[in-house]
Design a protein around this motif. Sequence first.
Motif, PDB file in Angstrom:
ATOM      1  N   LEU A  63      -4.278   9.884   2.373  1.00 26.85           N
ATOM      2  CA  LEU A  63      -4.163   8.426   2.386  1.00 26.85           C
ATOM      3  C   LEU A  63      -3.053   7.973   3.334  1.00 26.85           C
ATOM      4  O   LEU A  63      -3.215   7.044   4.118  1.00 26.85           O
ATOM      5  CB  LEU A  63      -3.846   7.909   0.962  1.00 26.85           C
ATOM      6  CG  LEU A  63      -5.076   7.727   0.047  1.00 26.85           C
ATOM      7  CD1 LEU A  63      -4.637   7.310  -1.364  1.00 26.85           C
ATOM      8  CD2 LEU A  63      -6.029   6.673   0.618  1.00 26.85           C
ATOM      9  N   LEU A  64      -1.892   8.668   3.238  1.00 31.84           N
ATOM     10  CA  LEU A  64      -0.753   8.303   4.094  1.00 31.84           C
ATOM     11  C   LEU A  64      -1.134   8.472   5.556  1.00 31.84           C
ATOM     12  O   LEU A  64      -0.807   7.645   6.408  1.00 31.84           O
ATOM     13  CB  LEU A  64       0.481   9.141   3.756  1.00 31.84           C
ATOM     14  CG  LEU A  64       1.166   8.782   2.418  1.00 31.84           C
ATOM     15  CD1 LEU A  64       2.329   9.727   2.139  1.00 31.84           C
ATOM     16  CD2 LEU A  64       1.682   7.344   2.467  1.00 31.84           C
ATOM     17  N   LEU A 107       0.836  -1.209   0.000  1.00 35.99           N
ATOM     18  CA  LEU A 107       0.000   0.000   0.000  1.00 35.99           C
ATOM     19  C   LEU A 107       0.868   1.257   0.000  1.00 35.99           C
ATOM     20  O   LEU A 107       0.590   2.218  -0.721  1.00 35.99           O
ATOM     21  CB  LEU A 107      -0.942  -0.001   1.218  1.00 35.99           C
ATOM     22  CG  LEU A 107      -2.097  -1.018   1.124  1.00 35.99           C
ATOM     23  CD1 LEU A 107      -2.869  -1.082   2.436  1.00 35.99           C
ATOM     24  CD2 LEU A 107      -3.043  -0.613  -0.026  1.00 35.99           C
ATOM     25  N   LEU A 108       1.947   1.189   0.787  1.00 32.18           N
ATOM     26  CA  LEU A 108       2.832   2.358   0.841  1.00 32.18           C
ATOM     27  C   LEU A 108       3.438   2.643  -0.525  1.00 32.18           C
ATOM     28  O   LEU A 108       3.410   3.787  -1.022  1.00 32.18           O
ATOM     29  CB  LEU A 108       3.951   2.107   1.874  1.00 32.18           C
ATOM     30  CG  LEU A 108       4.975   3.236   1.991  1.00 32.18           C
ATOM     31  CD1 LEU A 108       4.306   4.482   2.626  1.00 32.18           C
ATOM     32  CD2 LEU A 108       6.162   2.813   2.848  1.00 32.18           C
ATOM     33  N   ILE A 110      -3.170  12.225  -1.516  1.00 25.39           N
ATOM     34  CA  ILE A 110      -2.047  11.356  -1.172  1.00 25.39           C
ATOM     35  C   ILE A 110      -1.727  11.495   0.308  1.00 25.39           C
ATOM     36  O   ILE A 110      -1.588  10.507   1.035  1.00 25.39           O
ATOM     37  CB  ILE A 110      -0.799  11.691  -2.010  1.00 25.39           C
ATOM     38  CG1 ILE A 110      -1.085  11.504  -3.510  1.00 25.39           C
ATOM     39  CG2 ILE A 110       0.427  10.835  -1.587  1.00 25.39           C
ATOM     40  CD1 ILE A 110      -1.484  10.092  -3.927  1.00 25.39           C
ATOM     41  N   THR A 167       1.467   6.338  -6.853  1.00 24.12           N
ATOM     42  CA  THR A 167       0.350   7.121  -7.368  1.00 24.12           C
ATOM     43  C   THR A 167       0.683   8.622  -7.238  1.00 24.12           C
ATOM     44  O   THR A 167       0.483   9.404  -8.169  1.00 24.12           O
ATOM     45  CB  THR A 167      -0.939   6.817  -6.577  1.00 24.12           C
ATOM     46  OG1 THR A 167      -1.050   5.410  -6.432  1.00 24.12           O
ATOM     47  CG2 THR A 167      -2.195   7.366  -7.237  1.00 24.12           C
ATOM     48  N   GLY A 168       1.220   8.997  -6.077  1.00 20.51           N
ATOM     49  CA  GLY A 168       1.583  10.388  -5.828  1.00 20.51           C
ATOM     50  C   GLY A 168       2.620  10.847  -6.830  1.00 20.51           C
ATOM     51  O   GLY A 168       2.496  11.943  -7.410  1.00 20.51           O
ATOM     52  N   GLY A 193      -3.474   5.711   6.557  1.00 22.07           N
ATOM     53  CA  GLY A 193      -2.702   4.436   6.709  1.00 22.07           C
ATOM     54  C   GLY A 193      -1.925   4.462   8.012  1.00 22.07           C
ATOM     55  O   GLY A 193      -1.916   3.501   8.774  1.00 22.07           O
ATOM     56  N   ALA A 243       2.300   1.615  -3.365  1.00 23.67           N
ATOM     57  CA  ALA A 243       1.255   2.000  -4.331  1.00 23.67           C
ATOM     58  C   ALA A 243       0.900   3.487  -4.162  1.00 23.67           C
ATOM     59  O   ALA A 243       0.768   4.226  -5.151  1.00 23.67           O
ATOM     60  CB  ALA A 243       0.017   1.134  -4.120  1.00 23.67           C
ATOM     61  N   THR A 244       0.754   3.926  -2.897  1.00 15.59           N
ATOM     62  CA  THR A 244       0.394   5.328  -2.647  1.00 15.59           C
ATOM     63  C   THR A 244       1.501   6.252  -3.145  1.00 15.59           C
ATOM     64  O   THR A 244       1.250   7.255  -3.833  1.00 15.59           O
ATOM     65  CB  THR A 244       0.162   5.553  -1.133  1.00 15.59           C
ATOM     66  OG1 THR A 244      -0.676   4.513  -0.636  1.00 15.59           O
ATOM     67  CG2 THR A 244      -0.462   6.890  -0.855  1.00 15.59           C
ATOM     68  N   ALA A 245       2.757   5.866  -2.815  1.00 14.05           N
ATOM     69  CA  ALA A 245       3.872   6.702  -3.247  1.00 14.05           C
ATOM     70  C   ALA A 245       3.931   6.766  -4.759  1.00 14.05           C
ATOM     71  O   ALA A 245       4.129   7.837  -5.345  1.00 14.05           O
ATOM     72  CB  ALA A 245       5.179   6.124  -2.678  1.00 14.05           C
TER      73      ALA A 245
END
Length: 893
Positions: free
Chosen positions: A76-77, A54-55, A73, A61-62, A80, A57-59
């Motif tokens: 989301l972080l 997830l980390l 973003i 995406t950002g 999480g 993926a989020t990074a």
Amino acid sequence: MPTRSKFGARAGAAAKAKAKQKGTEVLRDWLTLTWFTDSTPLLGLRRSVWNWLLLVATAATGYLSGATMPLLIAGLLLLGGAVTVGRAMRVMPARRRFVEGLVEDTRQVAGHPRSTTAVRVPASSRIKVSRWGAKNRPLVMDVTFAKTAPAAPPLARGLLEKALDQVPSPYTESGGGWVYSTNPKTGQLRAEAVPAGDERLYQQREIAYLRSKFTDWFKLTPKHLTDGMYDLQVTDWATREHPTEGPVPVPAAIAFAFGSHNVAAQDTRDGIERACDAEYLRGIEWIYTWSDGTLEITGVDPDSIGAKRKRSARWVADLIAGQAKAARTKDSATSRVTGWQEEVHGDPWVPIAFTADFGSGAFTTGRDQRAVENVIDDAMTASTAGVVWAYEWTVGATTTVEARAFPSNHIAALRKLELKRLRSVVEQKFGGRRSDVDVEVISWEPCDDEAPVALPAQVRVRFGALDVSKAETKDAFEQHYDGLYTACDWHYDWRSAEGLVNLTAVPRLANAIAFPENGTPLFEEMVEKFREGKIYIGPQKGGGEFYWDLNKCAHGLIGGRTGAGKSCSLDIILFLTLWCSDVAEIIVCDPKRTDFTWTPEFPSVIRFAAGALEIVDAVGYVRQEMDRRQTILNKRGVRNLRYLRKLYAEHPEFEAEDGPAPKRLILFFDELANFWMKSDNEDIEAQKVTARTQMEELGQLARALEINMILAAQKPDKDRMSTQLKEMCEFRLCVGPVNEYTSKQILDTNHGTRFPEEGTPKGRAWATTSELGFRVVQVPYLPNSTEDAPWPASVAPRPAHPITGSKDRLRELLATQGYQQVMVPNSDGGREPRWVLTDEPIASARQPVLRVRIDKAASVSAAGPLPAPAAPAAATVGIAPVSEDEDDWDDPW
Ligand SMILES: Nc1ncnc2c1ncn2[C@@H]1O[C@H](COP(=O)(O)OP(=O)(O)OP(=O)(O)O)[C@@H](O)[C@H]1O
């Protein structure tokens, strides 16, 4: 401006520090759980893996969206972070409490130290969960235990395992459990949660069971466990079908280390094996291998050769142990199978060799050993037909026996059976309950490999407590033993003091033998012995020659059934006497006037008496001669004739004064019964009584005076021969088979009946003296006139040449000694040959003998008391040469 109180400042600092500590802890927990240890599965992956995904993926995406969605973003972080921090704050303390509880639960068995103010012992240093599973339950954990902890010894590990078994695992509800292993480097115990059905659970169970069983079987105390190096490892597993649980793993190989535990005694090992066999049943046969400090147990198919061998070996061990137990031996017995039947010959699990050790002092006597052998024989024969077991005992510090099976036609088997037969027959007859009779074969006759026969060559029989100094016992034994063999005879060497007899097989006594020809070594020997006063009778059963020693047994009685060879035996005695005319002279009494009328021809026969009065006269002469000899001995002050001759040799003047030293004088009497036969003439009867008394008087002194009586009688019963006279005859010869009555008359025993009526060879006789006991002899055949051996080759080997007759031998000798043959008229009106000394010796009797005729009658019966031999007397009569054709004296007469 308001100022804070001191207290308030301190409390504030403490709260700050605590908050900081808490913060740090939360941060550490968060980092650890979120990114590393959160192994609780989610959709098939560990949560920590999800977090990383997830980390990332989020990074990503950002990064890809650039600055377009910064808020999203960041949001989301933050979300999480908040979720994971919350989870860490919830999970991690719970896990810590869990571990702490566990440490507390296992503190005693694992020996966990307690924290003190000085030293903190974090729970995680004792139990480290390396993986957690669902429901926040541990999946894998390592438990450190103290070296001195009760569960430290490998065999006591069960204590700790039992405690850990209570710990819930993610699989507890579904029937799973814990499996344990030891970290070989750290010695820590690793516990791993496994779901139900994992085969390691079964293994775990087996190991736990085995540990407790081995502790029992080896009788291990907790102290043993702490002190020793005991360990159990299952080194190999197999799968077996369980009736209810399906295929389950069972040990195929177990190694049990017992260090220096004392299992040296075979019965200790045996006990352990038997306990294991009885208590650990897994449808498998266990094979035990003991080595230094380790017992290895391997499981094999119960139908395999190994399994069957093991059962056979155990059967043998039981048999042996049973024997020891029955005999109450001090030590218990142990045994080991050392050889198995080869597959080509039969079942490879059939033992063919084993050794047994009965400990000290057990089965030391042959009798006890035999008893054991018989039991083993019986048991073995029942299980292994067609073989014969042979045993070799060694009695040393301990009594051991080596047993080996042989095919029944093998020489070792034949020998064993032969020995057994010997033992049983000897034991039956001589082995009373108290006497320990034992037969031992010292050596065997060599045998032909093709057709082996077991024949003992040397045997030793020990009689134990039985007294074998008595002649009857020896005789009974010899008779019994002789009956066991037809292939050979036995020589018996009795050692009565040691209570044993050594037997040596000797060639069988020949059924017939020819009297040795002149000049042969045996002939020379018998002549030489005769000069020493020993008369040759014949070869004896058991080896050697039988000599009748006149110096020990002055008089002899010779009897036997007519036609069995009695006359021939007497002829041998006569022949030797006549042959040695320089040392012996003889008076022949032949009341029957049949067999010995040939004897007067020869100069050693100083008298031949046939009629009753002639015999009375002859006996009277012997009686006078005895007195004469005694007078000389008295005069010269010596004890016997031997000393007298010695004295004469040293002092020839004595001999010149006394006359020549007397020769041995033999009074030979055939068929005494005829002489005693009652006549009507009372005067003659009175003289006969005198003669009898005179003969009886000869008894005592005759030995020293060298006067011997040889009495021949078919049946020397009381009426025909006085008891006193018979008792004087210390030598007896009974020729041929006789009935019991006659045997007792001749021998005083029933030995004469032991020869079978049918098939006893001619000349077979019992000879006996009190010194030598009873001996079977074969009297050699010596005919009067030269002739072929009378027996067929089927009876005995026949000599290649005719046997030279006694008369021919004597005539030849006399001719070489300077004698000449002359013919003299006899009382019957016929003529008889005589030998007289002439001045010219004749080289060989083969040369024609000068025949002479005697004009003046020299009747045999006319001869009065004759101090000098007959020959010189005959020489005084007028003689005239006989012409060749006028008188063929060689004809039978
Ligand atoms: N030692 C011997 N070995 C072999 N054969 C023998 C022996 N002695 C005797 N014989 C055989 O047996 C026959 C009878 O022997 P002999 O005349 O010696 O017997 P005996 O017992 O003395 O009989 P008798 O009392 O009638 O004289 C002999 O002619 C001979 O063939």
